[in-house]
Design a protein around this motif. Structure first.
Motif, short mmCIF file in Angstrom:
data_model
loop_
_atom_site.label_atom_id
_atom_site.label_comp_id
_atom_site.label_asym_id
_atom_site.label_seq_id
_atom_site.Cartn_x
_atom_site.Cartn_y
_atom_site.Cartn_z
N MET A 251 0.84 -1.20 0.00
CA MET A 251 0.00 0.00 0.00
C MET A 251 0.87 1.25 0.00
SD MET A 251 -1.55 -0.29 3.88
CE MET A 251 -0.51 -0.50 5.33
N LYS A 252 0.32 2.33 -0.53
CA LYS A 252 0.98 3.64 -0.52
C LYS A 252 0.18 4.57 0.39
CE LYS A 252 0.99 4.05 -5.08
NZ LYS A 252 1.26 4.60 -6.44
N VAL A 253 0.85 5.12 1.39
CA VAL A 253 0.19 6.01 2.35
C VAL A 253 1.12 7.19 2.64
CG1 VAL A 253 -1.13 4.12 3.42
CG2 VAL A 253 1.11 4.74 4.36
N THR A 254 0.58 8.21 3.29
CA THR A 254 1.41 9.36 3.66
C THR A 254 1.88 9.30 5.11
OG1 THR A 254 -0.57 10.63 4.20
CG2 THR A 254 0.31 10.88 1.97
N ASN A 255 1.17 8.51 5.94
CA ASN A 255 1.57 8.34 7.33
C ASN A 255 0.96 7.04 7.85
OD1 ASN A 255 -1.10 9.00 8.87
ND2 ASN A 255 -0.86 10.66 7.38
#
Length: 295
Positions: A251-255
């Motif tokens: 997955m790609k997340v910012t935090n």
């Protein structure tokens, strides 16, 4: 006259730091900088020197050494009110951050890059109260890097990390993991990798999608599985296909926040970090770094 600082780890790169620092000082003088040289003697020195450069509002900060020295310098700069333009000269074993930025591995060529004055805005990761530029890893395998003897790193380079990793692989230890973010995940894992860049342990195929300025954390959770299945993942890593495996949650997340009922210690850019729980965020395009102009 513009002011700059050059931080050098004299023990890096088979102790060639002093040799290359003369070339760097000459180049920085030609660029119009009055440069102050700082030689590290121990852990934490590069961070303190970098913080000094920020407090004195220097225009340019260059660091020469391995991933540890570069990481310390960035930890000294991150979230400071004034952050100088940054340049790095790789002298280490793996040089992941330099690879991700396409900076030459030969120190004299990396120094010449400064003259191009080509700036790349670059992300910095924050984990609890410290910073990272490449990867955070959690799991028994992740301990391989900070348990690799210094002598072995110097002699074998990236191979040293692989050897230690293979030793740990025989001890396959799943752990309970809970990740909370824009996308949550909970289950038994063998390893969690949180990458900022495409270069991890000297290999540029683990997170091929990762860009140094995309503002994303690229998260790979390798689920618990039988050892033969785990070994079959290795070719996928080399081919850049790790995210597509049924045994991997990507997955790609910012935090994110990560927790475990087990006593798990995070590996932060190859060094021992905090015990879980950990909170991680991407500080998007936080530093201005000199990189090669591809044109």
């Amino acid at each position: 006259m513009k002011q700059a600082m050059l931080i050098v780890n004299p023990s890096s790169g088979k102790e060639l730091g002093k040799h290359y620092s003369d070339h760097a000082l000459k180049t920085m003088k030609e660029m119009g900088y009055e440069t102050f040289l700082r030689l590290t003697k121990g852990e934490g020195d590069a961070m303190e020197f970098a913080r000094e450069a920020c407090e004195k509002r220097y225009d340019f900060l260059a660091a020469m050494g391995g991933d540890g020295t570069i990481n310390e310098a960035i930890n000294g700069m991150a979230e400071q009110e004034h952050r100088p333009l940054f340049g790095l000269i790789p002298l280490g074993t793996v040089n992941d951050f330099a690879r991700a930025l396409n900076i030459p591995m030969k120190p004299e060529e990396a120094i010449e890059i400064f003259k191009q004055n080509h700036v790349q805005k670059t992300d910095v990761g924050k984990i609890n109260d410290r910073y990272f530029v490449n990867i955070v890893a959690v799991g028994a395998l992740a301990e391989a890097s900070f348990s690799t003897p210094v002598e072995q790193k110097s002699k074998l380079g990236p191979l040293a990390y692989i050897i230690e990793g293979m030793k740990k692989m025989k001890e396959k230890q799943p752990f309970e993991l809970k990740v909370q973010s824009e996308h949550d995940w909970e289950g038994e894992a063998l390893l969690m990798l949180i990458a900022l860049t495409n270069s991890v342990g000297g290999m540029e195929t683990i997170a091929p999608e990762a860009k140094v300025n995309d503002g994303q954390l690229h998260v790979f959770i390798i689920k618990d599985m039988a050892l033969p299945q785990f070994l079959l993942l290795l070719p996928k890593i080399l081919l850049g296909e790790l995210a597509g495996s049924e045994h991997v949650h990507y997955m790609k997340v910012t935090n994110l926040q990560a927790n475990s009922t087990y006593e798990m210690i995070a590996n932060v850019d190859g060094d021992e970090g905090d015990m879980l729980p950990i909170t991680i965020e991407n500080l998007k395009q936080h530093l201005d770094i000199l990189v090669p102009n591809k044109k």
